[in-house]
Design a protein around this motif. Structure first.
Motif, PDB file in Angstrom:
ATOM      1  N   LYS A 185       0.924  -1.164   0.143  1.00 34.17           N
ATOM      2  CA  LYS A 185      -0.071  -0.034  -0.091  1.00 34.17           C
ATOM      3  C   LYS A 185       0.776   1.104  -0.057  1.00 34.17           C
ATOM      4  O   LYS A 185       0.663   2.200  -0.690  1.00 34.17           O
ATOM      5  CB  LYS A 185      -0.826  -0.074   1.295  1.00 34.17           C
ATOM      6  N   LEU A 228       2.313   1.686  -3.504  1.00 32.80           N
ATOM      7  CA  LEU A 228       1.265   2.137  -4.521  1.00 32.80           C
ATOM      8  C   LEU A 228       1.162   3.610  -4.008  1.00 32.80           C
ATOM      9  O   LEU A 228       1.134   4.269  -5.038  1.00 32.80           O
ATOM     10  CB  LEU A 228       0.028   1.486  -4.261  1.00 32.80           C
ATOM     11  N   GLU A 253      -2.321  -3.423  -7.251  1.00 32.75           N
ATOM     12  CA  GLU A 253      -3.494  -3.169  -6.792  1.00 32.75           C
ATOM     13  C   GLU A 253      -4.514  -4.662  -6.556  1.00 32.75           C
ATOM     14  O   GLU A 253      -5.002  -4.602  -5.638  1.00 32.75           O
ATOM     15  CB  GLU A 253      -4.602  -2.253  -7.801  1.00 32.75           C
TER      16      GLU A 253
END
Length: 141
Positions: A79, A82, A98
């Motif tokens: 996360k 990203l 994702e």
């Protein structure tokens, strides 16, 4: 509910406590030379029932932080990756990242739900001491 030391509390539910009994002043020993201390301690068992409504005073409040498992740590890592670099990634790589994050989301949610556990030590008016009790079995008196 946040309990504090010195606060008067009431047992919210009936409790049944079972298990091996250990003396507060030290381990139980056996007079038999062939018996080891662990076996002597396990030889004693106890059962105690505490009724709802029993009142006492909070002596200690302990907060236990649960360590994240591998899946929760991986979710955090991916996360963060990203969030920090997702805008620079090629569309295919971003999509795969994702998908991995979505697959790990249930583990992350479970970790967040059980992240912190609070236990208390309560001395009841009748002299009993209940240690490491979850805070949700008590209410403010």
């Amino acid at each position: 509910m946040a309990l504090e030391e010195g606060q008067r509390v009431r047992l919210a539910t009936d409790l049944r406590l079972t298990g091996a009994v250990t003396r507060a002043d030290g381990p139980v020993t056996s007079d038999e030379p062939e018996a080891d201390a662990g076996a002597a301690e396990a030889a004693f068992a106890g059962f105690l029932a505490l009724a709802a409504g029993l009142e006492g005073v909070v002596e200690r409040v302990d907060t236990h932080e649960k360590r994240p498992n591998d899946a929760a740590r991986e979710y955090e890592r991916l996360k963060s990756l990203l969030d920090d670099f997702g805008h620079q990634m090629p569309p295919g790589s971003r999509s795969r990242l994702e998908e991995k994050i979505v697959a790990l989301e249930p583990e992350w949610t479970a970790y967040q739900r059980e992240r912190t556990r609070v236990t208390v030590r309560v001395r009841f008016g009748n002299g009993f001491v209940l240690d490491e009790a979850p805070e949700d079995v008590l209410t403010v008196a």
